[in-house]
Motif scaffolding. Structure first.
Motif, PDB file in Angstrom:
ATOM      1  N   SER A 157       0.843  -1.186   0.000  1.00  0.00           N
ATOM      2  CA  SER A 157       0.000   0.000   0.000  1.00  0.00           C
ATOM      3  C   SER A 157       0.887   1.247   0.000  1.00  0.00           C
ATOM      4  O   SER A 157       1.957   1.254  -0.610  1.00  0.00           O
ATOM      5  CB  SER A 157      -0.943  -0.042   1.206  1.00  0.00           C
ATOM      6  N   SER A 158       0.469   2.274   0.704  1.00  0.00           N
ATOM      7  CA  SER A 158       1.221   3.534   0.709  1.00  0.00           C
ATOM      8  C   SER A 158       0.669   4.442   1.794  1.00  0.00           C
ATOM      9  O   SER A 158      -0.523   4.365   2.138  1.00  0.00           O
ATOM     10  CB  SER A 158       1.077   4.230  -0.644  1.00  0.00           C
ATOM     11  N   GLU A 159       1.530   5.318   2.305  1.00  0.00           N
ATOM     12  CA  GLU A 159       1.028   6.332   3.234  1.00  0.00           C
ATOM     13  C   GLU A 159       0.031   7.246   2.543  1.00  0.00           C
ATOM     14  O   GLU A 159      -0.812   7.872   3.207  1.00  0.00           O
ATOM     15  CB  GLU A 159       2.188   7.132   3.830  1.00  0.00           C
ATOM     16  N   ILE A 167      -3.075  -4.516  10.953  1.00  0.00           N
ATOM     17  CA  ILE A 167      -3.324  -4.834   9.540  1.00  0.00           C
ATOM     18  C   ILE A 167      -2.588  -3.867   8.619  1.00  0.00           C
ATOM     19  O   ILE A 167      -1.905  -4.283   7.692  1.00  0.00           O
ATOM     20  CB  ILE A 167      -4.839  -4.828   9.237  1.00  0.00           C
ATOM     21  N   PHE A 168      -2.703  -2.554   8.867  1.00  0.00           N
ATOM     22  CA  PHE A 168      -2.021  -1.557   8.040  1.00  0.00           C
ATOM     23  C   PHE A 168      -0.802  -1.074   8.820  1.00  0.00           C
ATOM     24  O   PHE A 168      -0.942  -0.582   9.945  1.00  0.00           O
ATOM     25  CB  PHE A 168      -2.974  -0.401   7.737  1.00  0.00           C
ATOM     26  N   MET A 169       0.389  -1.252   8.248  1.00  0.00           N
ATOM     27  CA  MET A 169       1.620  -0.976   8.984  1.00  0.00           C
ATOM     28  C   MET A 169       2.676  -0.353   8.082  1.00  0.00           C
ATOM     29  O   MET A 169       2.576  -0.395   6.854  1.00  0.00           O
ATOM     30  CB  MET A 169       2.161  -2.274   9.590  1.00  0.00           C
ATOM     31  N   PHE A 204       0.030   1.799  11.202  1.00  0.00           N
ATOM     32  CA  PHE A 204      -0.068   3.055  10.450  1.00  0.00           C
ATOM     33  C   PHE A 204      -1.540   3.490  10.466  1.00  0.00           C
ATOM     34  O   PHE A 204      -2.439   2.663  10.328  1.00  0.00           O
ATOM     35  CB  PHE A 204       0.414   2.862   9.007  1.00  0.00           C
ATOM     36  N   PRO A 205      -1.823   4.781  10.620  1.00  0.00           N
ATOM     37  CA  PRO A 205      -3.223   5.243  10.716  1.00  0.00           C
ATOM     38  C   PRO A 205      -3.986   4.986   9.428  1.00  0.00           C
ATOM     39  O   PRO A 205      -3.477   5.199   8.325  1.00  0.00           O
ATOM     40  CB  PRO A 205      -3.082   6.746  10.985  1.00  0.00           C
ATOM     41  N   TRP A 206      -5.204   4.517   9.573  1.00  0.00           N
ATOM     42  CA  TRP A 206      -6.069   4.333   8.404  1.00  0.00           C
ATOM     43  C   TRP A 206      -6.395   5.677   7.750  1.00  0.00           C
ATOM     44  O   TRP A 206      -6.608   5.758   6.570  1.00  0.00           O
ATOM     45  CB  TRP A 206      -7.375   3.652   8.808  1.00  0.00           C
TER      46      TRP A 206
END
Length: 232
Positions: free
Chosen positions: A136-138, A221-223, A230-232
């Motif tokens: 994914s990506s920031e 899950i998102f890191m 990492f914030p959704w």
């Protein structure tokens, strides 16, 4: 022999993943738009590298790649969904952006990984060992959004994050975890040469992250590339 499938494997981070896993003794199924893209690595690892012609925006192409994979292996332990694109006008201000270009970006970046998971799901290891890592990506983080452009890319990665959460909900009972990872800003064709990170060093770091990831912790899950939430 452990087996990994890497979608978007012909260049950038994907190619570095291929090299890293081959060096570590894995069997690598490399999804590429055109076979022959990994010629040098294929010559060096003829018995463990298999190129699969796979366009993640084309359902038939992904299904054919999955059929070919079934002739190579009975089981895949790790799937890395790395294929991703920007539109030609992504970095333009809103007034100059061609929003019709967004469709192709969403198709590759958000729907493409779903096509891959759907087609290769019968080969994924169960019983707590299967892992799907979506790159994914920031830029897909709504909470951390600071950009004023790249509508196509940022929105597609936010959609990929939602797909990741839905897949993790769906597949957890089968012993398969699904995560989304922000790899960092890398010196690739997409990231540019001013970026902070070397893509191979990033591939090494992420491979280590996937290996040590606690699959019992469903809150994560998102890191980022250190394994931090990492914030959704």
């Amino acid at each position: 022999m452990r087996t990994v499938l890497i979608a978007g494997a012909s260049r950038g981070l994907g190619r570095c993943f291929v090299r890293k896993y081959l060096e570590d003794g894995w069997r690598v199924l490399a999804g590429v738009r055109r076979k022959g893209s990994l010629g040098e690595l294929k010559e060096r690892y003829p018995e463990s590298l298999y190129e699969l012609a796979m366009d993640v925006s084309d359902t038939g192409s992904v299904q054919e790649a999955a059929r070919e994979a079934k002739n190579i292996t009975d089981e895949i332990e790790l799937v890395i969904n790395n294929a991703g694109i920007h539109s030609a006008s992504s970095f333009e201000e809103l007034e100059k952006t061609d929003l019709d270009d967004c469709d192709a970006v969403y198709d590759v970046n958000a729907v493409g990984p779903l096509r891959v998971v759907k087609a290769f799901l019968p080969l994924l290891q169960k019983n707590g060992r299967g892992l799907i890592a979506n790159i994914s990506s920031e830029s897909g983080s709504i909470g951390e959004a600071r950009r004023e452009k790249e509508f196509d890319y940022g929105m597609s990665k936010a959609a990929l994050n939602m797909a990741t959460k839905l897949l993790d909900n769906y597949l957890n009972t089968r012993g398969i975890r699904v995560i989304a990872v922000h790899p960092g800003w890398m010196r690739t064709d997409m990231g540019g040469q001013d970026a902070e990170l070397d893509p191979f060093e990033t591939a090494v770091r992420l491979a280590e992250l996937f290996e040590r990831f606690d699959r019992r912790d469903r809150s994560l899950i998102f890191m980022d590339n250190e394994g931090r939430r990492f914030p959704w």
